[in-house]
Design an enzyme around this catalytic site. Structure first.
Site, PDB file in Angstrom:
ATOM      1  N   GLY A 170      -0.010   5.509  -4.279  1.00  0.00           N
ATOM      2  CA  GLY A 170      -0.567   6.560  -4.796  1.00  0.00           C
ATOM      3  C   GLY A 170       0.041   7.684  -3.768  1.00  0.00           C
ATOM      4  O   GLY A 170       0.427   8.890  -4.557  1.00  0.00           O
ATOM      5  N   ARG A 171       0.207   7.433  -2.695  1.00  0.00           N
ATOM      6  CA  ARG A 171       0.797   8.642  -1.708  1.00  0.00           C
ATOM      7  C   ARG A 171       2.034   9.087  -2.200  1.00  0.00           C
ATOM      8  O   ARG A 171       2.634  10.129  -2.126  1.00  0.00           O
ATOM      9  CB  ARG A 171       0.730   8.399  -0.342  1.00  0.00           C
ATOM     10  CG  ARG A 171      -0.595   8.698   0.406  1.00  0.00           C
ATOM     11  CD  ARG A 171      -1.140   7.941   1.379  1.00  0.00           C
ATOM     12  NE  ARG A 171      -1.603   6.509   1.156  1.00  0.00           N
ATOM     13  CZ  ARG A 171      -1.639   5.731   2.239  1.00  0.00           C
ATOM     14  NH1 ARG A 171      -1.467   6.069   3.407  1.00  0.00           N
ATOM     15  NH2 ARG A 171      -1.850   4.531   1.997  1.00  0.00           N
ATOM     16  N   ARG A 184       1.971  -5.098   6.067  1.00  0.00           N
ATOM     17  CA  ARG A 184       1.241  -4.251   5.246  1.00  0.00           C
ATOM     18  C   ARG A 184       1.895  -2.629   5.319  1.00  0.00           C
ATOM     19  O   ARG A 184       2.498  -2.315   6.403  1.00  0.00           O
ATOM     20  CB  ARG A 184      -0.095  -3.821   5.678  1.00  0.00           C
ATOM     21  CG  ARG A 184      -0.898  -2.821   5.031  1.00  0.00           C
ATOM     22  CD  ARG A 184      -2.416  -2.690   5.089  1.00  0.00           C
ATOM     23  NE  ARG A 184      -2.923  -1.642   4.215  1.00  0.00           N
ATOM     24  CZ  ARG A 184      -4.351  -1.981   3.903  1.00  0.00           C
ATOM     25  NH1 ARG A 184      -5.197  -2.868   4.215  1.00  0.00           N
ATOM     26  NH2 ARG A 184      -4.722  -0.993   2.943  1.00  0.00           N
ATOM     27  N   ARG A 197      -5.417  -2.529   8.488  1.00  0.00           N
ATOM     28  CA  ARG A 197      -6.422  -3.429   8.229  1.00  0.00           C
ATOM     29  C   ARG A 197      -6.138  -4.237   7.199  1.00  0.00           C
ATOM     30  O   ARG A 197      -4.927  -4.352   6.588  1.00  0.00           O
ATOM     31  CB  ARG A 197      -7.632  -2.283   7.580  1.00  0.00           C
ATOM     32  CG  ARG A 197      -7.298  -1.629   6.507  1.00  0.00           C
ATOM     33  CD  ARG A 197      -8.379  -0.553   5.862  1.00  0.00           C
ATOM     34  NE  ARG A 197      -8.090   0.179   4.844  1.00  0.00           N
ATOM     35  CZ  ARG A 197      -7.561   1.544   5.312  1.00  0.00           C
ATOM     36  NH1 ARG A 197      -7.739   2.026   6.280  1.00  0.00           N
ATOM     37  NH2 ARG A 197      -7.210   2.244   4.407  1.00  0.00           N
ATOM     38  N   LEU A 198      -7.174  -5.377   6.907  1.00  0.00           N
ATOM     39  CA  LEU A 198      -6.558  -6.519   6.080  1.00  0.00           C
ATOM     40  C   LEU A 198      -7.290  -6.293   4.592  1.00  0.00           C
ATOM     41  O   LEU A 198      -6.924  -6.576   3.818  1.00  0.00           O
ATOM     42  CB  LEU A 198      -7.148  -7.746   6.686  1.00  0.00           C
ATOM     43  CG  LEU A 198      -6.504  -8.111   8.104  1.00  0.00           C
ATOM     44  CD1 LEU A 198      -7.154  -9.528   8.426  1.00  0.00           C
ATOM     45  CD2 LEU A 198      -5.043  -8.296   7.723  1.00  0.00           C
ATOM     46  N   ASP A 211       0.823  -1.017  -0.124  1.00  0.00           N
ATOM     47  CA  ASP A 211      -0.078  -0.049   0.004  1.00  0.00           C
ATOM     48  C   ASP A 211       0.722   1.159  -0.110  1.00  0.00           C
ATOM     49  O   ASP A 211       1.925   1.229   0.477  1.00  0.00           O
ATOM     50  CB  ASP A 211      -0.913  -0.142   1.226  1.00  0.00           C
ATOM     51  CG  ASP A 211      -1.971   1.018   1.027  1.00  0.00           C
ATOM     52  OD1 ASP A 211      -2.335   1.416   0.125  1.00  0.00           O
ATOM     53  OD2 ASP A 211      -2.770   1.008   1.976  1.00  0.00           O
ATOM     54  N   ASN A 270     -10.754  -3.026  -6.278  1.00  0.00           N
ATOM     55  CA  ASN A 270      -9.848  -2.022  -7.057  1.00  0.00           C
ATOM     56  C   ASN A 270     -10.328  -1.498  -8.315  1.00  0.00           C
ATOM     57  O   ASN A 270      -9.732  -0.554  -9.064  1.00  0.00           O
ATOM     58  CB  ASN A 270      -8.456  -2.220  -7.253  1.00  0.00           C
ATOM     59  CG  ASN A 270      -7.605  -2.346  -5.830  1.00  0.00           C
ATOM     60  OD1 ASN A 270      -6.663  -3.378  -5.725  1.00  0.00           O
ATOM     61  ND2 ASN A 270      -8.031  -1.403  -5.159  1.00  0.00           N
ATOM     62  N   TRP A 271     -11.335  -2.289  -8.841  1.00  0.00           N
ATOM     63  CA  TRP A 271     -12.196  -1.849 -10.063  1.00  0.00           C
ATOM     64  C   TRP A 271     -12.917  -0.396 -10.060  1.00  0.00           C
ATOM     65  O   TRP A 271     -13.186   0.001 -11.004  1.00  0.00           O
ATOM     66  CB  TRP A 271     -13.080  -2.852 -10.667  1.00  0.00           C
ATOM     67  CG  TRP A 271     -12.805  -4.385 -10.902  1.00  0.00           C
ATOM     68  CD1 TRP A 271     -12.712  -5.369 -10.139  1.00  0.00           C
ATOM     69  CD2 TRP A 271     -11.673  -4.525 -12.262  1.00  0.00           C
ATOM     70  NE1 TRP A 271     -12.176  -6.620 -10.776  1.00  0.00           N
ATOM     71  CE2 TRP A 271     -11.349  -6.062 -11.961  1.00  0.00           C
ATOM     72  CE3 TRP A 271     -11.369  -4.017 -13.221  1.00  0.00           C
ATOM     73  CZ2 TRP A 271     -10.708  -6.745 -12.813  1.00  0.00           C
ATOM     74  CZ3 TRP A 271     -10.742  -4.839 -13.993  1.00  0.00           C
ATOM     75  CH2 TRP A 271     -10.309  -5.911 -14.004  1.00  0.00           C
ATOM     76  N   ARG A 330     -11.533   2.020  -9.151  1.00  0.00           N
ATOM     77  CA  ARG A 330     -10.467   3.099  -9.588  1.00  0.00           C
ATOM     78  C   ARG A 330     -10.871   3.843 -10.920  1.00  0.00           C
ATOM     79  O   ARG A 330     -11.212   3.033 -11.747  1.00  0.00           O
ATOM     80  CB  ARG A 330      -9.201   2.736  -9.220  1.00  0.00           C
ATOM     81  CG  ARG A 330      -8.982   2.284  -7.983  1.00  0.00           C
ATOM     82  CD  ARG A 330      -7.520   1.666  -7.593  1.00  0.00           C
ATOM     83  NE  ARG A 330      -7.454   1.726  -6.148  1.00  0.00           N
ATOM     84  CZ  ARG A 330      -6.180   1.941  -5.609  1.00  0.00           C
ATOM     85  NH1 ARG A 330      -4.969   2.345  -5.979  1.00  0.00           N
ATOM     86  NH2 ARG A 330      -6.163   1.740  -4.061  1.00  0.00           N
TER      87      ARG A 330
HETATM   88  C1  FPP Z   1      -2.182   0.146  -3.253  1.00  0.00           C
HETATM   89  O1  FPP Z   1      -1.498   1.329  -3.137  1.00  0.00           O
HETATM   90  C2  FPP Z   1      -1.585  -0.566  -4.378  1.00  0.00           C
HETATM   91  C3  FPP Z   1      -2.152  -1.204  -5.381  1.00  0.00           C
HETATM   92  C4  FPP Z   1      -3.941  -1.123  -5.307  1.00  0.00           C
HETATM   93  C5  FPP Z   1      -1.627  -1.996  -6.420  1.00  0.00           C
HETATM   94  C6  FPP Z   1      -0.421  -2.589  -6.232  1.00  0.00           C
HETATM   95  C7  FPP Z   1       0.389  -2.847  -7.297  1.00  0.00           C
HETATM   96  C8  FPP Z   1       1.680  -2.697  -7.396  1.00  0.00           C
HETATM   97  C9  FPP Z   1       2.794  -2.529  -6.177  1.00  0.00           C
HETATM   98  C10 FPP Z   1       2.088  -3.148  -8.619  1.00  0.00           C
HETATM   99  C11 FPP Z   1       2.866  -4.515  -8.612  1.00  0.00           C
HETATM  100  C12 FPP Z   1       2.267  -5.184  -9.563  1.00  0.00           C
HETATM  101  C13 FPP Z   1       2.891  -6.514 -10.217  1.00  0.00           C
HETATM  102  C14 FPP Z   1       2.051  -7.266 -11.283  1.00  0.00           C
HETATM  103  C15 FPP Z   1       4.357  -6.533 -10.014  1.00  0.00           C
HETATM  104  P1  FPP Z   1      -2.567   2.633  -3.353  1.00  0.00           P
HETATM  105  O2  FPP Z   1      -2.472   3.036  -4.799  1.00  0.00           O
HETATM  106  O3  FPP Z   1      -3.976   2.402  -2.643  1.00  0.00           O
HETATM  107  O4  FPP Z   1      -1.860   3.761  -2.457  1.00  0.00           O
HETATM  108  P2  FPP Z   1      -2.638   5.035  -1.774  1.00  0.00           P
HETATM  109  O5  FPP Z   1      -3.438   4.495  -0.546  1.00  0.00           O
HETATM  110  O6  FPP Z   1      -1.294   5.811  -1.353  1.00  0.00           O
HETATM  111  O7  FPP Z   1      -3.357   5.626  -2.772  1.00  0.00           O
END
Ligand code: FPP
Length: 257
Positions: free
Chosen positions: A41-42, A205, A211-212, A38, A86-87, A89
């Site tokens: 994005g940040r 995490r 959280r899970l 996780d 995640n769809w 998004r």
């Molecule tokens: C959550 O971070 C991350 C994801 C939903 C995608 C995870 C995917 C990768 C790390 C790429 C790896 C993929 C492969 C196939 C090797 P977030 O975007 O929710 O972060 P945020 O909470 O900061 O917005």
């Protein structure tokens, strides 16, 4: 013998990373590590970059963590790459995430093969784009005889959906008479997507969220949990080593004493 093992496992946290790696290898390394990656994005936002830049950097972290986990003797590394939620998004972000397995495996597959890593996947394949599933299936096929670490991608995976599918299939099998026994934990495990894998010993995490998020809810019942504020693209060997050091100091009782 037990106290000798405990003494061995005492670590000097200030020692160099290589020494810490050698030390954790002398003790019980978690057989199955599961990671909720996780904070991509940040990470991007902090750098005024688009969110997809964070996912791309996160993909590079998966490579580094795979190499170290394999070197440490971890048997299974499960990474939560895309959830059934995640769809929701933006389409541009989903499209980018769906291309990452191709890029990851396109550049990294030869190394996975030479390192004896086997690629596996859990999740609903049916609604994934053809190019995504083709890349994963090619990797699964080309690594199917490898006997080293399993790199297990959770792609379009959701634990509640997995459990419901398992319950429905078991109910069908009871109705049709193909199961005669009671549904024990062992029998139920066979209906899950993780049927060939052991339960995670350690869940990591990143990014400070505690959280899970619908990840392996059944399988994580007795796992040790480790959370870090570090964002996934910033996750380094050092953090994996720290998580394992903490794991090795925990006392796992599985409800016993
Ligand atoms: C959550 O971070 C991350 C994801 C939903 C995608 C995870 C995917 C990768 C790390 C790429 C790896 C993929 C492969 C196939 C090797 P977030 O975007 O929710 O972060 P945020 O909470 O900061 O917005």
């Amino acid at each position: 013998m037990y106290s000798l093992w405990k003494r061995w496992c005492k670590k000097d946290a200030s020692s160099a990373l290589d020494q810490r790696i050698m030390d954790i290898k002398k003790c019980e390394v978690p057989q199955h590590i599961a990671i909720i990656m996780d904070g991509n994005g940040r990470w991007a936002k902090k750098r005024a970059l688009p969110r997809i830049a964070g996912h791309h950097e996160g993909m590079k972290t998966v490579k580094k963590v795979t190499k170290l986990a394999n070197q440490l003797g971890v048997k299974t590394l499960s990474v939560y790459a895309f959830s059934t939620e995640n769809w929701k998004r933006p389409k541009k972000e989903v499209d980018f995430l769906m291309k990452l397995p191709q890029e990851f495996l396109g550049t990294f597959l030869p190394e996975l093969i030479s390192e004896n890593v086997r690629v596996e996947m859990i999740g609903d394949k049916d609604s994934l784009p053809a190019h995504t599933i083709a890349a994963v299936e090619k990797a699964m096929d080309e690594t199917k005889d490898n006997t080293g670490m399993v790199l297990n991608f959770a792609l379009n995976y959701g634990s509640r959906a997995e459990i419901l599918a398992a319950v429905n299939k078991a109910a069908q099998d009871i109705k049709s008479g193909s199961i005669e026994s009671d549904i024990t934990e062992e029998v139920f495990n066979r209906y899950l997507m993780t049927d060939k894998l052991s339960d995670p010993d350690l869940l990591i995490r990143t990014s400070g969220e505690i959280r899970l998020s619908n990840f392996m809810l059944w399988q994580l019942a007795y796992s040790e949990l480790w959370f870090t504020d570090v964002l996934w693209p910033d996750f380094k060997d050092e953090q994996l080593v720290e998580a394992i050091e903490v794991y090795q100091k925990r006392s796992r009782r599985f409800g016993g004493v």
